[in-house]
Design a protein around this motif. Structure first.
Motif, mmCIF file in Angstrom:
data_model
loop_
_atom_site.group_PDB
_atom_site.id
_atom_site.type_symbol
_atom_site.label_atom_id
_atom_site.label_comp_id
_atom_site.label_asym_id
_atom_site.label_seq_id
_atom_site.Cartn_x
_atom_site.Cartn_y
_atom_site.Cartn_z
ATOM 1 N N ARG A 17 8.709 19.801 -8.338
ATOM 2 C CA ARG A 17 10.144 19.896 -8.115
ATOM 3 C C ARG A 17 10.739 20.936 -9.048
ATOM 4 N N ASP A 73 16.404 23.045 -9.285
ATOM 5 C CA ASP A 73 17.461 22.680 -8.340
ATOM 6 C C ASP A 73 17.118 21.451 -7.508
ATOM 7 N N GLY A 74 15.991 20.815 -7.810
ATOM 8 C CA GLY A 74 15.595 19.612 -7.101
ATOM 9 C C GLY A 74 14.731 19.847 -5.877
ATOM 10 N N THR A 75 14.585 21.097 -5.445
ATOM 11 C CA THR A 75 13.745 21.389 -4.283
ATOM 12 C C THR A 75 12.309 21.623 -4.725
ATOM 13 N N GLN A 121 11.707 13.506 -0.996
ATOM 14 C CA GLN A 121 12.524 14.606 -0.496
ATOM 15 C C GLN A 121 13.708 14.053 0.298
ATOM 16 N N ASP A 122 14.898 14.614 0.056
ATOM 17 C CA ASP A 122 16.050 14.205 0.856
ATOM 18 C C ASP A 122 16.410 15.246 1.910
ATOM 19 N N ASN A 158 22.066 14.521 3.331
ATOM 20 C CA ASN A 158 21.159 13.776 2.481
ATOM 21 C C ASN A 158 20.590 12.572 3.225
ATOM 22 N N GLU A 217 18.090 9.052 -1.736
ATOM 23 C CA GLU A 217 18.894 9.450 -2.892
ATOM 24 C C GLU A 217 19.192 8.246 -3.779
ATOM 25 N N GLN A 248 16.000 6.979 -5.595
ATOM 26 C CA GLN A 248 15.671 7.770 -6.776
ATOM 27 C C GLN A 248 16.529 7.366 -7.968
ATOM 28 N N GLN A 249 17.801 7.059 -7.709
ATOM 29 C CA GLN A 249 18.679 6.618 -8.791
ATOM 30 C C GLN A 249 18.214 5.285 -9.356
#
Length: 402
Positions: free
Chosen positions: A76, A79-81, A253-254, A262, A267, A270-271
């Motif tokens: 990852r 930028d999270g991608t 992956q979102d 999203n 999402e 993951q939190q």
């Protein structure tokens, strides 16, 4: 003997594939795409070499194989991608040497569409060959599960999506030499999305039981007994178990960058999972307080700092964040792990306990983060002053459970 297979990328995906190929009698070469650490032991690597596996440093031999599988890591990015840098490098290296009729397969975790819109142009530009006409191109999601003794390459079905039906069949012929069952997807995008679904399925279900762990603790309910009973249901339920966080190489992956939308459950999952190390530290501090001790100055022993039992791999292990947060509270942290001879957190060496029982007896709090088979948890629960079990592995009543 010339090689039939080139595995490009010798990390947690590539080495197990090469191992399975060698075991199936396929002459195999391996080419590194960067500094990679694989899940195999030194003994397993020696057996592969004895079986004919050849790591290469010159890419020239990549042009002499019938099948090339790209297993480059896709970590990852900031930028999270997913970072496709090593996939790109592997593709460019292979393209310069690609011959007609070669079958090229991508196994790296990637967003849907990558095989067609990212990998294909690189291969065609560098080779001046056309995918689907001059060479075969396909995607197959990796299903490596390090340490799993029940499922290995031979009895784990392989999903394949080719650019054309002929591409799919060529890849199926290769994987048919490794596994008992090949599943054909409609195309590369479907096969890529299988990987997304499987990874997110794990993330979401672990998040659910992690939330249940917090809820059950607040209610005074034994979650582990709840799971034991629930998993007797023969339909509509699969048991997942909570823990101090979600480690491993699989990246959820979102797909917001692809669709502008999203996956809200992913999402949120993951939190939830990302909050578990902090929750473990909160439980640890509370336990110390309940026993008349403060986290500041407390001696805390962490047991098992790898992301999975009985392996040395620390990728994504929650142990790092837990140790850091404990040190920020002023705790004196040490660790024990039979698979990790030395361990650092933010370049700060963490003292390693040589004698497990002696260290547990000396520590104000022992936290089980990973249940390696070598741990005698019954004996440990007797020796430890205070034991927090984040895996539900200790006998009932022997420790405080997550």
């Amino acid at each position: 003997m010339p090689a039939d297979l080139a595995v490009i990328g010798l990390g947690h995906l590539g080495l197990p594939l090469a191992q399975a190929a060698v075991a199936a009698g396929i002459p195999t070469i391996g080419y590194r795409t960067g500094p990679e650490a694989g899940p195999l032991t030194a003994a397993e690597l020696r057996r592969m070499l004895a079986g004919g596996f050849r790591p290469i440093t010159s890419p020239a031999e990549l042009g002499r194989v019938r099948t090339a599988v790209i297993c480059a890591p896709t970590p990852r990015g900031a930028d999270g991608t997913l970072d496709l840098t090593q996939v790109e490098a592997a593709a460019r290296t292979l393209a310069e040497r690609l011959r007609p009729h070669t079958t090229v397969i991508l196994e790296s975790p990637v967003p849907p569409g990558t095989t067609e819109t990212f990998l294909r142009p690189l291969l065609e530009e560098g080779s001046r060959l056309r995918a689907g006409r001059d060479f075969h191109l396909a995607y197959s999601p990796s299903r490596v599960d390090p340490g799993n003794r029940a499922f290995a390459a031979a009895n784990t079905p392989k999903v394949i999506g080719g650019l054309t039906p002929a591409c799919t069949e060529s890849a199926a012929t290769f994987y048919g030499r490794l596994t008992d069952k090949v599943v054909r997807a409609r195309g590369p995008r479907e096969a890529e999305t299988v990987q997304v679904l499987e990874t997110n399925y794990r993330q979401v279900n672990i998040a659910l039981v992690n939330e249940m762990a917090v809820l059950c603790h607040d209610l005074g309910v034994d979650l582990w007994d709840v799971i034991r009973c629930a998993e007797t249901k023969p339909f509509g339920f699969q048991a997942f178990r909570p823990g101090p966080g979600v480690g491993g190489h699989a990246v959820p992956q979102d797909l917001a960058g692809l669709t502008g939308r999203n996956l809200r459950m992913v999402e949120l999952a993951q939190q939830v999972n990302g909050n578990m190390p902090q929750y473990v530290v909160q439980r640890a501090a509370t336990l110390l307080n309940e026993h008349g001790k403060s986290a500041r100055g407390a001696r805390v022993l962490l047991l098992g700092v790898t992301y999975k039992p009985d392996l040395a791999d620390q990728q994504g292990s929650p142990a790092h964040e837990i140790a850091l947060r404990l040190m920020e509270l002023g705790a004196s942290v040490s660790y024990h792990d039979p698979h990790v001879p030395a361990w650092s957190v933010l370049d700060r060496p963490i003292p390693r306990a040589d004698s497990l029982y002696e260290a547990a007896a000396h520590a104000d709090l022992t936290i089980l983060l990973q249940q390696h088979r070598t741990y005698d948890l019954q004996g440990l629960s007797v020796k430890a002053q205070l034991l927090l079990d984040t895996r539900g592995a200790t006998p009932t009543g022997a420790a405080h459970r997550l």
